[in-house]
Design a protein around this motif. Structure first.
Motif, mmCIF file in Angstrom:
data_model
loop_
_atom_site.group_PDB
_atom_site.id
_atom_site.type_symbol
_atom_site.label_atom_id
_atom_site.label_comp_id
_atom_site.label_asym_id
_atom_site.label_seq_id
_atom_site.Cartn_x
_atom_site.Cartn_y
_atom_site.Cartn_z
ATOM 1 N N SER A 105 -5.274 -0.424 7.547
ATOM 2 C CA SER A 105 -6.915 -0.265 7.495
ATOM 3 C C SER A 105 -7.345 0.998 7.488
ATOM 4 N N ARG A 106 -6.372 2.070 8.068
ATOM 5 C CA ARG A 106 -6.890 3.321 7.963
ATOM 6 C C ARG A 106 -7.564 3.833 6.819
ATOM 7 N N VAL A 107 -6.536 3.239 5.554
ATOM 8 C CA VAL A 107 -7.105 3.655 4.242
ATOM 9 C C VAL A 107 -8.578 3.086 3.832
ATOM 10 N N GLY A 108 -8.933 1.987 4.602
ATOM 11 C CA GLY A 108 -10.238 1.481 4.574
ATOM 12 C C GLY A 108 -11.512 2.166 4.824
ATOM 13 N N LEU A 109 -11.133 3.213 5.594
ATOM 14 C CA LEU A 109 -12.241 4.192 6.008
ATOM 15 C C LEU A 109 -12.887 5.165 5.001
ATOM 16 N N PRO A 110 -11.739 5.751 4.395
ATOM 17 C CA PRO A 110 -12.080 6.530 3.235
ATOM 18 C C PRO A 110 -12.567 5.759 2.036
ATOM 19 N N LEU A 111 -12.207 4.661 1.790
ATOM 20 C CA LEU A 111 -12.744 3.640 0.906
ATOM 21 C C LEU A 111 -14.171 3.319 1.032
ATOM 22 N N ALA A 112 -14.601 3.038 2.181
ATOM 23 C CA ALA A 112 -15.773 2.782 2.557
ATOM 24 C C ALA A 112 -16.692 3.808 2.350
ATOM 25 N N GLU A 113 -16.284 4.997 2.835
ATOM 26 C CA GLU A 113 -16.917 6.248 2.444
ATOM 27 C C GLU A 113 -17.399 6.228 0.953
ATOM 28 N N LEU A 152 -9.728 12.027 0.220
ATOM 29 C CA LEU A 152 -8.382 11.714 -0.277
ATOM 30 C C LEU A 152 -7.063 12.261 0.561
ATOM 31 N N GLY A 153 -7.405 13.445 1.238
ATOM 32 C CA GLY A 153 -6.576 13.813 2.390
ATOM 33 C C GLY A 153 -6.523 12.725 3.492
ATOM 34 N N ASP A 154 -7.439 12.297 3.965
ATOM 35 C CA ASP A 154 -7.730 11.143 5.156
ATOM 36 C C ASP A 154 -6.742 9.993 4.748
ATOM 37 N N ALA A 155 -6.946 9.539 3.326
ATOM 38 C CA ALA A 155 -6.188 8.441 2.952
ATOM 39 C C ALA A 155 -4.761 8.731 2.666
ATOM 40 N N ARG A 156 -4.380 9.793 2.383
ATOM 41 C CA ARG A 156 -2.905 10.435 2.351
ATOM 42 C C ARG A 156 -2.385 10.388 3.575
ATOM 43 N N GLU A 157 -3.016 10.894 4.631
ATOM 44 C CA GLU A 157 -2.401 10.981 5.939
ATOM 45 C C GLU A 157 -2.417 9.545 6.645
ATOM 46 N N ALA A 158 -3.346 8.703 6.385
ATOM 47 C CA ALA A 158 -3.107 7.255 6.735
ATOM 48 C C ALA A 158 -1.764 6.641 6.005
ATOM 49 N N HIS A 159 -1.509 6.869 4.841
ATOM 50 C CA HIS A 159 -0.380 6.551 4.030
ATOM 51 C C HIS A 159 0.909 7.009 4.673
ATOM 52 N N ARG A 160 0.808 8.265 5.234
ATOM 53 C CA ARG A 160 2.048 8.887 6.010
ATOM 54 C C ARG A 160 2.444 7.966 7.136
ATOM 55 N N ALA A 194 -12.736 8.904 -9.936
ATOM 56 C CA ALA A 194 -11.284 9.414 -9.923
ATOM 57 C C ALA A 194 -10.947 9.342 -8.485
ATOM 58 N N THR A 195 -11.386 9.954 -7.596
ATOM 59 C CA THR A 195 -10.731 9.957 -6.158
ATOM 60 C C THR A 195 -10.700 8.486 -5.669
ATOM 61 N N ARG A 196 -11.792 7.651 -5.918
ATOM 62 C CA ARG A 196 -11.648 6.042 -5.479
ATOM 63 C C ARG A 196 -10.506 5.626 -6.158
ATOM 64 N N GLN A 197 -10.015 5.775 -7.221
ATOM 65 C CA GLN A 197 -8.839 5.241 -8.179
ATOM 66 C C GLN A 197 -7.533 5.658 -7.280
ATOM 67 N N GLN A 198 -7.467 6.953 -6.971
ATOM 68 C CA GLN A 198 -6.395 7.158 -6.174
ATOM 69 C C GLN A 198 -6.279 6.648 -4.816
ATOM 70 N N VAL A 199 -7.230 6.485 -4.283
ATOM 71 C CA VAL A 199 -7.325 5.701 -2.657
ATOM 72 C C VAL A 199 -6.793 4.447 -2.860
ATOM 73 N N GLU A 200 -7.644 3.883 -4.101
ATOM 74 C CA GLU A 200 -7.382 2.244 -4.083
ATOM 75 C C GLU A 200 -5.977 2.102 -4.423
ATOM 76 N N ALA A 201 -5.359 2.763 -5.398
ATOM 77 C CA ALA A 201 -3.630 2.948 -5.605
ATOM 78 C C ALA A 201 -3.025 2.943 -4.305
ATOM 79 N N ILE A 202 -3.138 3.614 -3.257
ATOM 80 C CA ILE A 202 -2.657 3.624 -2.109
ATOM 81 C C ILE A 202 -2.880 2.665 -1.259
ATOM 82 N N ALA A 203 -3.924 2.002 -1.322
ATOM 83 C CA ALA A 203 -4.095 0.699 -0.481
ATOM 84 C C ALA A 203 -3.285 -0.544 -1.179
ATOM 85 N N ALA A 204 -3.476 -0.511 -2.591
ATOM 86 C CA ALA A 204 -2.834 -1.773 -3.264
ATOM 87 C C ALA A 204 -1.381 -1.824 -3.024
#
Length: 176
Positions: free
Chosen positions: A118-126, A69-77, A151-161
């Protein structure tokens, strides 16, 4: 004709016997209600369901999920840092013909946004991999890992969406 009278007499006697049989004393017939012995037998054959396994998370999974989740948030920043430039470039290129300077600058800026997304895709793949493993464990044991991963996946998917929505909006300004 005598045969015909005999048949009628026989049918009449048969009908009377059938009607009288329906008027028999009902106390002489056994009840069709369930007997106590049947309930005891049924209870003895039914085994109680096994208690559900305790909801226990696999050791280290919480830290792994927090890291993803931290990786996804960093990618979002990084995405959000590139967003103003892409938005300005897309606004400047609105209505511009393909291949013009403004259109090209906007296309490059939006491509940078897509790279950040695309960087958010890495946490999603894991998370996909972890979801498969957790669902297999949930079949025979606790589903706590599966619920935590989802629960974590939903948060990361929301970022990607959200990022996809931004990119789609900018691309529509360019007419792509």
């Amino acid at each position: 004709m005598a045969h015909h009278k005999t048949s009628i007499a026989f049918l009449t006697a048969l009908g009377a016997a059938t009607l009288l049989g329906g008027c028999a004393d009902r106390d002489k017939f056994p009840s069709l209600a369930r007997r106590p012995a049947e309930d005891v037998y049924r209870a003895a054959r039914t085994t109680p369901p096994a208690p559900p396994p305790p909801a226990v998370l696999t050791r280290g999974i919480e830290a792994k999920l927090a890291g993803l989740l931290g990786d996804a948030r960093e990618a979002h920043r990084a995405f959000e840092a590139a967003r103003p430039t892409a938005s300005r470039a897309a606004a400047a290129a609105r209505g511009a013909a393909k291949g013009t300077e403004n259109w090209s600058v906007a296309s490059v800026a939006i491509a940078k946004l897509e790279a950040a997304r695309s960087r958010v895709g890495l946490p999603l793949a894991e998370l996909d991999r972890m979801e498969a493993e957790a669902s297999n464990r949930a079949v025979d044991g606790s589903d706590a890992d599966f619920k935590a991963v989802m629960a974590t996946r939903q948060q990361v998917e929301a970022i990607a969406a959200g990022e996809t929505e931004v990119i789609d909006s900018l691309l529509s300004q360019l007419g792509r």
